[in-house]
Design an enzyme around this catalytic site. Structure first.
Site, mmCIF file in Angstrom:
data_model
loop_
_atom_site.group_PDB
_atom_site.id
_atom_site.type_symbol
_atom_site.label_atom_id
_atom_site.label_comp_id
_atom_site.label_asym_id
_atom_site.label_seq_id
_atom_site.Cartn_x
_atom_site.Cartn_y
_atom_site.Cartn_z
ATOM 1 N N GLU A 72 3.118 2.504 -1.896
ATOM 2 C CA GLU A 72 3.317 3.259 -3.131
ATOM 3 C C GLU A 72 2.002 3.595 -3.808
ATOM 4 O O GLU A 72 1.895 4.591 -4.524
ATOM 5 C CB GLU A 72 4.242 2.468 -4.071
ATOM 6 N N VAL A 122 0.819 -1.218 0.000
ATOM 7 C CA VAL A 122 0.000 0.000 0.000
ATOM 8 C C VAL A 122 0.856 1.273 0.000
ATOM 9 O O VAL A 122 0.394 2.344 -0.335
ATOM 10 C CB VAL A 122 -0.979 -0.045 1.210
#
Lengths: 316, 172, 734
Positions: free
Chosen positions: C694, C692
């Site tokens: 990026e 999560v």
């Protein structure tokens, strides 16, 4: 950073003499700009004279109804001073638009005036820079110049003066009080204090070697609406792309000084005269003869638009 | 004259005598001489705020001041605010609101936020203060502006502001 | 353990600890200044020396000579090691430019010397006394100019530079509605708060290094290669990392210089990269030029979509893979993508948070907004219309789980999307107000990840893995995973990270860390559970670990007792089958932004932000949310002001400090809201989680760009969207 010896000044005169007798000596006050530059060896003093203990940290009313600000008054204290807030709001606003809370707690009135440019080439000792190394050339011309000057520039230098405070001081007609090493006292109008780069951009002010700023005095308050508008990419903790400091009276007359466009806070009498006619006229006069680069020509439009917003706010 | 000096400071309540190179920043005196490494070096040029400490109760960037200029001063670092089993309310609020990620800017953020609440209480104006002549009040906008000298690249700002608001409330 | 079939119900599904909002277990250390970062390791019995690096002052050429006499004679100096005196060194497998050694200069501020002295002040001063004579060579520094000579690069991590399906040209030409625009993103800097730093110490031929690394094993391997020593001789530690964002994925010069300086002096040596050196000495995200063409029928169905990207790097480098998301994000029968790589002599381009997708979506999601407007469709409706549940280039390959539509719909409702006005139509005082949306998309990568779990006779579970915590929350989610697996409370788990003596993990990068590393801990815990069961003589099939006890049938034993006097150990590495090949695994999001644009100055200020994320199981909603808001913050910077300014004459990034490369400050960031869709992805891992960290960055900058357009009617396609690109088209000021 080169090694240096260190002393605490015992008096203004002794400090001035000490610097005058040693070409590699410098005063140190807040240190926020000097130490930054010393770490990069842009400044290379071999002797530092700490002037913090000289009691120059007072703000006092003058007999003519003005205000005398000690050279060592911190930016935070100056911005917060009751009289400044009430009568010289422009100065308060300009100060708190600058730097960060931590820096303003150290930075001094005189040090702020003596701040050096933030031109990125000045800051990189690998690059030619006439201001840092006279005669080496100006890397900013033809280089990265978005932040740099459009007025009063020369073939040798297009740097800007980065101070917010100085813009307000210029609009307020401040006077810089100094003591020379021989004890002579003089007063320098803020408009005469900073120089344009010409072909000697390394000489930034009219101060002589060892000449020591003791105070900055302001004439009696002029009333009016005090507005300082700083325009920058991020919302805080950034140098101005341009800033507009203005005092506008109810009849529309007033004065305007601009930051981020020149080697000194930029104000012209001719522009003040045009102020009642509006932003276009005033900024036209202020920026007549501008010499922008491709990267910073937006500043011309930006000054006019920002001034327009300032005038509207003053009217509102 | 020599290139070194002795300096005596009170650090987190304790008197410390140091022999320093005149060039030694207060930051390096804390980190390299006193091994108080809670105060961080992020940029060493006053551009990030990670080195923020309180000197005589006032927050400054310890990277842009010389140790030799602090003889007789009282310095409070993050280690002096609270300890893992005895957190300062601001430290506790940062943990509760996850006001940090990598943790490197965190001591500076916390020292700064403790001072910010004092600065608002002392009625110091900021760039977003609406009126210069009326009393400054705490608000999220005031906190954001005053904390802007402390960069957090992890981007915990939204949480940090919540932590400060809570700490301000607990204290009031 | 090899993960080859979709996860069934397993102990993680109990969600007693995993999935719970548990505060960081390292929070007290970090908030009190007790967490020790690389440069801070201090053993009072050691006599540390200080190394200070010197960088090249030219971008390309050779060093003819170096005069170090003055530096060597300077007070306190013990040694000056130069790139000439050290001779040619090896180059790490994952480095493009060499880090040190030899006379060749490949980029500005490449390390050319390290001065070692008794104090930091002495080393810094002496470094500036070194005189260098260069043979300067001309180089190529301008991507726009070099674009013409760009070539097709080799595959990137198995992905080809070009893909094509159907007849793009024909379909695009025949489309009822089409658009063809070019977008640019600039070079960007990680600018993590902790500069790269290392301390090195030799004992005979054994080297100990404290450093700041996202990937312990990559660094260790490449340091061994660079120094020409056996990897097993290096002990590397990096328990706390002051941010990385990709900038500490690969070995950097601080570790090399510290090791060489320590060898030269026989002392432990500390080296940190000075901030003004860091930008040009290390890596950055390369600039891109992206051309996007989209064709659709009148109903809004995409019939042709093409995305080409040009970027540059040093010889031997790779492209910024900005077209990757376009291969997967929207439907459309006729498609093409292509990447071209130009040779540039700027510093090394490499991964920065969401490499490829971040700049790719900065362009694509403006293009989608433009296309929706051309079609007269709401941009959310247009995206929903062109959603796909299969890999559009390989329709036989489904997504493991994809709920982009759910993100968009929920976000629209929560954000008040229906209040959006026509461009330039909403004004409040001196502010023009606009709303923008963009899809978020980032692939879910998995990496092999090992861990060792020790159960002590005190009932405490200690996890050891070389996984790193760069602010992501690894300490906490690993503790949660072990606690869930072993049936103990989080405070009965000790987590030990970032040490090369521990099993090799996924490391931190590519948003693969959380899912991969916790899966490795899962695997090790499975082994430990078996060991416990075996010792107790339990049937491992029905054994339950709960409340600090082990139960089987009607027997129940305290875990501590099961450990025996000498304790038990479980160690394993999670490996991955072909589920990522048979199924496309990705994470999805929808970013919503409200901006105000100052009517007079063109300054943009973000007023509201919402991200809705669909990323599988959220292991810890507190740390996951922090990852997302942090990424959203970076997205504000990338949208509005982050740009490494290239001096195309001298070949370097001019704004190489934190004053001139502006990253967001507190005042730039409003309250940020994050919603995670409640979902699991059993194809991804036993954790059923995905990355999560990026995703939060992917799309947010385009949402800002689209909001600026909605506010002003000015469409800017060149990032960052600074005021000078907007004011010329704003209405006159009174």
């Amino acid at each position: 950073m080169r090694a240096f010896t260190f002393e605490r000044a015992s008096s203004v005169e002794a400090a001035a003499k000490s610097v005058a007798s040693n070409p590699d000596a410098r005063f140190i006050a807040g240190g926020t700009n000097l130490l930054d530059l010393m770490k990069l060896e842009i400044e290379t003093p071999t002797h530092l004279i700490d002037v913090n203990g000289l009691g120059l940290d007072k703000i006092e009313a003058t007999t003519d109804g003005g205000l005398r600000i000690g050279a060592l008054v911190r930016n935070t204290d100056l911005a917060a001073h009751e009289t400044v807030r009430r009568d010289y709001g422009l100065l308060s606003r300009a100060l708190v638009a600058g730097a960060s809370g931590q820096l303003r707690n150290k930075a001094t009135t005189s040090g702020n005036l003596l701040q050096r440019t933030r031109c990125p080439y000045f800051y990189d000792t690998n690059q030619p820079c006439n201001k840092r190394q006279p005669g080496s050339g100006c890397s900013a011309l033809g280089g990265i110049s978005r932040q740099l000057g459009v007025m009063g520039v020369s073939e040798a230098c297009i740097a800007t003066h980065p101070s917010d405070m100085a813009v307000a001081m210029r609009a307020l007609d401040a006077v810089v009080e100094t003591v020379k090493p021989d004890g002579t006292i003089r007063s320098v109008k803020i408009e005469d204090f900073h120089r344009l780069p010409g072909d000697t951009p390394h000489i930034e002010t009219v101060l002589e070697r060892g000449e020591f700023i003791t105070a900055v005095s302001l004439p009696p308050p002029v009333g009016g609406r005090h507005i300082y508008r700083k325009v920058r990419d991020r919302a805080s903790y950034a140098f101005a792309l341009v800033s507009v400091g203005a005092i506008i009276q109810s009849d529309g007359k007033g004065r305007v000084a601009v930051g981020g466009v020149a080697h000194k806070p930029w104000r012209l009498e001719a522009a003040d005269v045009e102020l009642p006619k509006g932003a276009k006229a005033a900024s036209g006069a202020l920026l007549a003869g501008s010499r922008p680069t491709e990267q910073n020509k937006f500043k011309i439009d930006l000054v006019e638009r920002t001034l327009g917003a300032v005038i509207s706010e003053a009217r509102g | 004259m020599t290139y070194a000096s002795t300096v005596s400071m009170k650090v987190n309540g304790e008197r410390r005598d140091l022999e320093v190179d005149n060039r030694t920043s207060l930051l390096d005196a804390l980190r390299e001489h006193l091994h108080l490494t809670g105060t961080k070096k992020g940029c060493d040029h006053g551009q990030c705020g990670a080195c923020t400490v309180l000197v005589n109760g006032v927050r400054i960037n310890s990277c842009l001041t010389l140790a030799v200029m602090h003889d007789g001063d009282e310095v409070t670092t993050i280690e002096g605010l609270g300890q893992p089993d005895n957190l300062h309310p601001m430290q506790a609020a940062f943990v509760k609101h996850d006001g940090f990620q990598c943790g490197y800017c965190t001591p500076g953020q916390i020292c700064s936020s403790v001072a910010v609440l004092e600065e608002i209480k002392a009625n110091l104006p900021s760039h977003v203060t609406v009126s210069l002549t009326e009393r400054t009040r705490i608000s999220e906008a005031e906190i954001r502006e005053r904390m802007s000298g402390n960069i957090c690249r992890c981007g915990a700002y939204s949480n940090i502001v919540e932590a400060i608001v809570e700490a301000a409330g607990t204290r009031a | 353990m090899k993960f080859e079939t979709p996860a069934k119900t397993n102990p993680i599904d109990n969600l007693k600890v995993v999935g719970q909002p548990i505060h960081r277990i390292d929070g007290e250390l970090k908030t009190t200044g007790r967490a020790m970062y690389a440069y801070e390791w201090h053993d009072p019995n050691l006599h540390y020396a200080y190394g200070y690096p010197l960088g090249s002052s030219i971008a390309k050429g050779r060093i003819k000579s170096m005069d170090v006499a003055a530096a060597e004679a300077a007070p306190g100096v013990m040694s000056v090691v130069t790139t000439l005196s050290v001779g040619e060194l090896g180059k790490g497998k994952l480095n493009t430019a060499k880090l040190f050694g030899g006379d060749e200069i490949q980029h500005y501020h490449q390390a050319i010397a390290v001065v070692v002295a008794e104090t930091f002040e002495q080393a810094r001063a002496a470094a500036s006394l070194i005189k260098v004579e260069y043979q300067e060579e001309s180089g190529t520094f301008d991507l726009a100019e070099a674009k013409m000579s760009a070539v097709k690069p080799k595959d990137t991590d198995g992905a080809p530079p070009d893909t094509a399906v159907g007849d793009f040209d024909g379909a695009f030409y025949a489309a009822a509605v089409s658009m063809d625009e070019t977008y640019t993103t600039p070079d960007q800097s990680h600018s993590m708060m902790e500069p790269h730093a290392s301390i090195a110490l030799w004992h005979g031929d054994e080297l100990t290094v404290w450093t700041s690394s996202q990937m312990i094993d990559w660094w260790r391997s490449d340091l061994a290669t660079t120094l020409g020593i056996d990897k097993e001789k290096i002990h590397m530690m990096s328990p706390f990392i002051g941010g990385g964002f990709g900038g500490k994925l690969f070995l950097r010069s601080d570790a090399v210089l510290a090791a060489i300086a320590a060898k030269a002096t026989g002392r432990p040596v500390k080296v940190a990269l000075p901030r003004p050196l860091l930008v040009n000495n290390t890596t950055h995200r390369p600039a891109t030029i992206q051309r996007i063409r989209i064709g659709a029928d009148k109903s809004g169905m995409i019939t042709a979509i093409g995305h080409e990207s040009w970027s540059g790097d040093l010889p031997g480098g790779g492209p910024e893979t900005a077209v990757m998301q376009t291969r997967l994000l929207y439907a459309g029968e006729n498609r093409m993508t292509a990447m071209r790589l130009a040779e540039l002599n700027l510093p090394e381009g490499n991964a920065m948070r969401a490499p490829g997708e971040a700049p790719g979506l900065m362009a694509l999601e403006i293009a989608i907004d433009e296309m929706a407007e051309k079609l007269g469709l709401d941009p959310i409706e247009f995206r929903i219309l062109n959603d796909t549940q299969v890999d559009p280039e390989k329709p036989e390959r489904p997504f493991s789980h994809r709920n982009l539509v759910g993100c968009l719909k929920l976000g629209a409702e929560r954000f008040g999307w229906n209040d959006r006005k026509k461009p330039g139509a909403r004004r409040e005082g001196n502010w023009l107000i606009g709303l923008g949306v963009a899809a978020g998309f980032r692939n879910n990568l998995v990496m092999p990840s090992g861990a060792r779990v020790r159960l002590g006779n005190d009932g405490v579970v200690n996890v050891e893995t070389d996984m790193t915590d760069i602010g992501t929350g690894s300490y906490t989610i690993i503790a949660q995973t072990a606690a869930e697996m072993m049936g103990v409370a989080v405070d009965k788990v000790g987590v030990h990270l970032g040490d090369s003596r521990f099993p090799i993990s996924a490391g931190s990068g590519g948003q693969f860390g959380a899912n991969s590393a916790t899966s490795g801990v899962y695997a090790a815990c499975v082994k430990l559970r078996e060991a416990v069961a075996m010792r107790l003589g339990f049937n491992s099939d029905d054994v339950v670990f709960e409340n600090g006890e082990v139960r089987s049938g009607n027997r129940s034993v305290p875990l501590a007792a099961a450990a025996g006097a000498e304790g038990l150990v479980g160690e394993d590495t999670m490996e991955w089958g072909d589920l990522t090949d048979t199924h496309q695994q990705s994470t999805f999001g929808a970013h919503f932004v409200e901006v105000g644009v100052d009517l007079a100055t063109g300054e943009t200020r973000v007023r509201r932000m919402l991200a809705v994320c669909a990323a599988g199981r959220i292991i810890n909603p507190i740390t996951a949310r922090s990852q997302v808001i942090g990424a959203m913050t970076m997205g504000v910077g990338l949208a509005l002001f982050e740009e490494l300014a290239v001096d195309t004459r001298r070949g370097f990034f001019v704004n190489h400090d934190l004053a001139s490369y502006e990253v967001p400050v507190h005042a730039d960031i409003p309250y940020q809201e994050v919603i995670f869709l409640d979902e699991t992805d059993p194809m991804s891992s036993p954790m059923k989680a995905k990355g999560v960290g990026e995703l939060g960055l992917c799309g947010v900058s385009a949402a800002i760009a689209n909001a600026i357009y909605n506010a002003t009617g000015v469409r800017v396609r060149d990032y960052p969207i600074t005021l000078d690109k907007v004011i010329g088209d704003l209405p006159e000021v009174a």
